[in-house]
Motif scaffolding. Structure first.
Motif, PDB file in Angstrom:
ATOM      1  N   ASP A  22       0.838  -1.193   0.000  1.00 46.69           N
ATOM      2  CA  ASP A  22       0.000   0.000   0.000  1.00 46.69           C
ATOM      3  C   ASP A  22       0.875   1.246   0.000  1.00 46.69           C
ATOM      4  O   ASP A  22       1.695   1.447   0.894  1.00 46.69           O
ATOM      5  N   MET A  23       0.698   2.075  -1.010  1.00 43.20           N
ATOM      6  CA  MET A  23       1.480   3.309  -1.113  1.00 43.20           C
ATOM      7  C   MET A  23       1.184   4.242   0.062  1.00 43.20           C
ATOM      8  O   MET A  23       2.068   4.976   0.515  1.00 43.20           O
ATOM      9  N   ASN A  24      -0.041   4.201   0.578  1.00 43.87           N
ATOM     10  CA  ASN A  24      -0.375   5.005   1.762  1.00 43.87           C
ATOM     11  C   ASN A  24       0.531   4.647   2.929  1.00 43.87           C
ATOM     12  O   ASN A  24       0.998   5.523   3.662  1.00 43.87           O
ATOM     13  N   ASP A  25       0.775   3.349   3.120  1.00 42.04           N
ATOM     14  CA  ASP A  25       1.632   2.904   4.216  1.00 42.04           C
ATOM     15  C   ASP A  25       3.042   3.452   4.061  1.00 42.04           C
ATOM     16  O   ASP A  25       3.646   3.919   5.030  1.00 42.04           O
ATOM     17  N   ILE A  26       3.571   3.388   2.851  1.00 46.29           N
ATOM     18  CA  ILE A  26       4.936   3.878   2.618  1.00 46.29           C
ATOM     19  C   ILE A  26       5.024   5.363   2.948  1.00 46.29           C
ATOM     20  O   ILE A  26       5.944   5.806   3.642  1.00 46.29           O
ATOM     21  N   ILE A  27       4.065   6.135   2.481  1.00 42.92           N
ATOM     22  CA  ILE A  27       4.091   7.583   2.711  1.00 42.92           C
ATOM     23  C   ILE A  27       3.949   7.897   4.201  1.00 42.92           C
ATOM     24  O   ILE A  27       4.718   8.689   4.757  1.00 42.92           O
ATOM     25  N   LEU A  28       2.968   7.290   4.860  1.00 43.33           N
ATOM     26  CA  LEU A  28       2.717   7.598   6.270  1.00 43.33           C
ATOM     27  C   LEU A  28       3.828   7.086   7.175  1.00 43.33           C
ATOM     28  O   LEU A  28       4.239   7.781   8.113  1.00 43.33           O
ATOM     29  N   ASN A  29       4.344   5.877   6.913  1.00 43.95           N
ATOM     30  CA  ASN A  29       5.471   5.363   7.695  1.00 43.95           C
ATOM     31  C   ASN A  29       6.689   6.266   7.533  1.00 43.95           C
ATOM     32  O   ASN A  29       7.364   6.599   8.513  1.00 43.95           O
ATOM     33  N   SER A  30       6.964   6.652   6.297  1.00 47.20           N
ATOM     34  CA  SER A  30       8.112   7.526   6.024  1.00 47.20           C
ATOM     35  C   SER A  30       7.941   8.885   6.686  1.00 47.20           C
ATOM     36  O   SER A  30       8.904   9.448   7.222  1.00 47.20           O
ATOM     37  N   LEU A  31       6.736   9.394   6.654  1.00 54.66           N
ATOM     38  CA  LEU A  31       6.462  10.675   7.307  1.00 54.66           C
ATOM     39  C   LEU A  31       6.709  10.571   8.813  1.00 54.66           C
ATOM     40  O   LEU A  31       7.288  11.477   9.426  1.00 54.66           O
ATOM     41  N   GLY A  32       6.311   9.457   9.418  1.00 61.07           N
ATOM     42  CA  GLY A  32       6.570   9.235  10.840  1.00 61.07           C
ATOM     43  C   GLY A  32       8.060   9.225  11.137  1.00 61.07           C
ATOM     44  O   GLY A  32       8.520   9.801  12.132  1.00 61.07           O
ATOM     45  N   ILE A  33       8.848   8.595  10.271  1.00 62.24           N
ATOM     46  CA  ILE A  33      10.305   8.551  10.454  1.00 62.24           C
ATOM     47  C   ILE A  33      10.907   9.942  10.328  1.00 62.24           C
ATOM     48  O   ILE A  33      11.723  10.358  11.157  1.00 62.24           O
ATOM     49  N   VAL A  34      10.513  10.672   9.307  1.00 65.70           N
ATOM     50  CA  VAL A  34      11.064  12.012   9.083  1.00 65.70           C
ATOM     51  C   VAL A  34      10.723  12.942  10.242  1.00 65.70           C
ATOM     52  O   VAL A  34      11.577  13.680  10.738  1.00 65.70           O
ATOM     53  N   VAL A  35       9.484  12.903  10.696  1.00 68.70           N
ATOM     54  CA  VAL A  35       9.067  13.778  11.800  1.00 68.70           C
ATOM     55  C   VAL A  35       9.821  13.441  13.087  1.00 68.70           C
ATOM     56  O   VAL A  35      10.395  14.324  13.737  1.00 68.70           O
ATOM     57  N   SER A  36       9.844  12.170  13.466  1.00 67.96           N
ATOM     58  CA  SER A  36      10.497  11.814  14.730  1.00 67.96           C
ATOM     59  C   SER A  36      12.007  12.023  14.666  1.00 67.96           C
ATOM     60  O   SER A  36      12.612  12.471  15.642  1.00 67.96           O
ATOM     61  N   THR A  37      12.622  11.732  13.527  1.00 73.63           N
ATOM     62  CA  THR A  37      14.062  11.953  13.387  1.00 73.63           C
ATOM     63  C   THR A  37      14.381  13.435  13.451  1.00 73.63           C
ATOM     64  O   THR A  37      15.338  13.842  14.118  1.00 73.63           O
ATOM     65  N   SER A  38      13.591  14.244  12.779  1.00 73.79           N
ATOM     66  CA  SER A  38      13.823  15.698  12.783  1.00 73.79           C
ATOM     67  C   SER A  38      13.699  16.266  14.187  1.00 73.79           C
ATOM     68  O   SER A  38      14.538  17.067  14.617  1.00 73.79           O
ATOM     69  N   ILE A  39      12.678  15.859  14.899  1.00 73.37           N
ATOM     70  CA  ILE A  39      12.493  16.344  16.274  1.00 73.37           C
ATOM     71  C   ILE A  39      13.646  15.871  17.148  1.00 73.37           C
ATOM     72  O   ILE A  39      14.235  16.654  17.904  1.00 73.37           O
ATOM     73  N   PHE A  40      14.006  14.587  17.045  1.00 77.47           N
ATOM     74  CA  PHE A  40      15.082  14.058  17.888  1.00 77.47           C
ATOM     75  C   PHE A  40      16.413  14.754  17.604  1.00 77.47           C
ATOM     76  O   PHE A  40      17.092  15.187  18.527  1.00 77.47           O
ATOM     77  N   ILE A  41      16.783  14.864  16.345  1.00 78.99           N
ATOM     78  CA  ILE A  41      18.065  15.489  15.991  1.00 78.99           C
ATOM     79  C   ILE A  41      18.053  16.963  16.383  1.00 78.99           C
ATOM     80  O   ILE A  41      19.044  17.484  16.897  1.00 78.99           O
ATOM     81  N   GLY A  42      16.925  17.645  16.178  1.00 79.98           N
ATOM     82  CA  GLY A  42      16.826  19.051  16.573  1.00 79.98           C
ATOM     83  C   GLY A  42      16.987  19.241  18.068  1.00 79.98           C
ATOM     84  O   GLY A  42      17.730  20.122  18.523  1.00 79.98           O
ATOM     85  N   VAL A  43      16.296  18.419  18.858  1.00 76.78           N
ATOM     86  CA  VAL A  43      16.410  18.509  20.313  1.00 76.78           C
ATOM     87  C   VAL A  43      17.824  18.136  20.764  1.00 76.78           C
ATOM     88  O   VAL A  43      18.403  18.785  21.631  1.00 76.78           O
ATOM     89  N   ASN A  44      18.393  17.118  20.129  1.00 78.38           N
ATOM     90  CA  ASN A  44      19.757  16.683  20.465  1.00 78.38           C
ATOM     91  C   ASN A  44      20.763  17.808  20.209  1.00 78.38           C
ATOM     92  O   ASN A  44      21.636  18.071  21.036  1.00 78.38           O
ATOM     93  N   LYS A  45      20.642  18.489  19.077  1.00 71.84           N
ATOM     94  CA  LYS A  45      21.545  19.609  18.771  1.00 71.84           C
ATOM     95  C   LYS A  45      21.338  20.767  19.718  1.00 71.84           C
ATOM     96  O   LYS A  45      22.292  21.432  20.125  1.00 71.84           O
ATOM     97  N   ALA A  46      20.091  21.027  20.089  1.00 67.77           N
ATOM     98  CA  ALA A  46      19.798  22.136  21.025  1.00 67.77           C
ATOM     99  C   ALA A  46      20.428  21.884  22.393  1.00 67.77           C
ATOM    100  O   ALA A  46      20.947  22.809  23.019  1.00 67.77           O
ATOM    101  N   PHE A  47      20.380  20.642  22.848  1.00 67.68           N
ATOM    102  CA  PHE A  47      20.970  20.321  24.156  1.00 67.68           C
ATOM    103  C   PHE A  47      22.488  20.296  24.127  1.00 67.68           C
ATOM    104  O   PHE A  47      23.131  20.489  25.152  1.00 67.68           O
ATOM    105  N   LYS A  48      23.063  20.026  22.977  1.00 70.47           N
ATOM    106  CA  LYS A  48      24.535  20.018  22.870  1.00 70.47           C
ATOM    107  C   LYS A  48      25.117  21.424  22.899  1.00 70.47           C
ATOM    108  O   LYS A  48      26.274  21.608  23.213  1.00 70.47           O
ATOM    109  N   ARG A  49      24.320  22.426  22.542  1.00 70.23           N
ATOM    110  CA  ARG A  49      24.801  23.806  22.525  1.00 70.23           C
ATOM    111  C   ARG A  49      24.833  24.318  23.886  1.00 70.23           C
ATOM    112  O   ARG A  49      24.807  24.577  24.810  1.00 70.23           O
TER     113      ARG A  49
END
Length: 182
Positions: free
Chosen positions: A155-182
């Motif tokens: 299902d193409m819907n699954d690919i898009i939504l799963n990928s969106l979940g990965i991008v969102v959580s990775t972006s938030i995690f990396i952003g928070v990680n960089k903010a705490f390192k500063r």
């Protein structure tokens, strides 16, 4: 509510079916990792065990759910469950339409891969956004391609939504990680 319904036909039941397999695989991985890797900090080893547990559970849920149902039914009831796996009988849905109707499945497909974007970087010495997202996308595509083999749907819907979940959580995690390192 009977045990059979609770265990075989609910989200909690699916989780309970997969959990023992995920814990066993994670324990075996952890035993090998702790025995062979003396340099990595214990916390990172434990987080990598958690990631392995998550991935095992995820693969069991999205690829082998019917196999799990048959296994547990035979174990508990010592009978044929009357369910078969439609090997190579899956459907293909190549048209994304999740934006037309938001449902529990749509939300679940997004939420299912949120932990990936956090657990993978936590288990790495040098977490990187690009590496995490690429690994996640590759994982999503491999799982989705395997599903029709096990009688599930591609299902193409699954690919898009799963990928969106990965991008969102990775972006938030990396952003928070960089903010705490500063």
């Amino acid at each position: 509510m009977t045990f059979q319904y609770f265990f075989f036909d609910t989200y909690v039941g699916y989780f309970l079916q997969v959990l023992p397999f995920a814990l066993v695989v994670s324990a075996i991985y952890g035993f090998i990792r702790f025995k062979t890797d003396k340099e990595t900090p214990i916390g990172r080893k434990l987080l990598s065990c958690t990631f392995v547990c998550y991935m095992t559970g995820l693969v069991c849920l999205v690829v082998g759910l019917d196999l799990m149902n048959i296994f547990w039914y035979k174990l508990f009831y010592h009978m044929d469950p009357g369910r078969t796996i439609g090997w190579f009988g899956g459907a293909f849905d190549l048209v994304p339409d999740f934006f037309n109707h938001i449902s529990g499945e749509t939300i679940g497909n997004f939420l299912m891969f949120l932990p990936f974007g956090v657990l993978l970087p936590l288990s790495q010495k040098y977490p990187a956004w690009k590496k995490t997202v690429l690994c996640g996308l590759l994982t999503v595509v491999i799982i989705e391609v395997l599903q029709p083999i096990f009688g599930r749907a591609f299902d193409m819907n699954d690919i898009i939504l799963n990928s969106l979940g990965i991008v969102v959580s990775t972006s938030i995690f990396i952003g928070v990680n960089k903010a705490f390192k500063r």
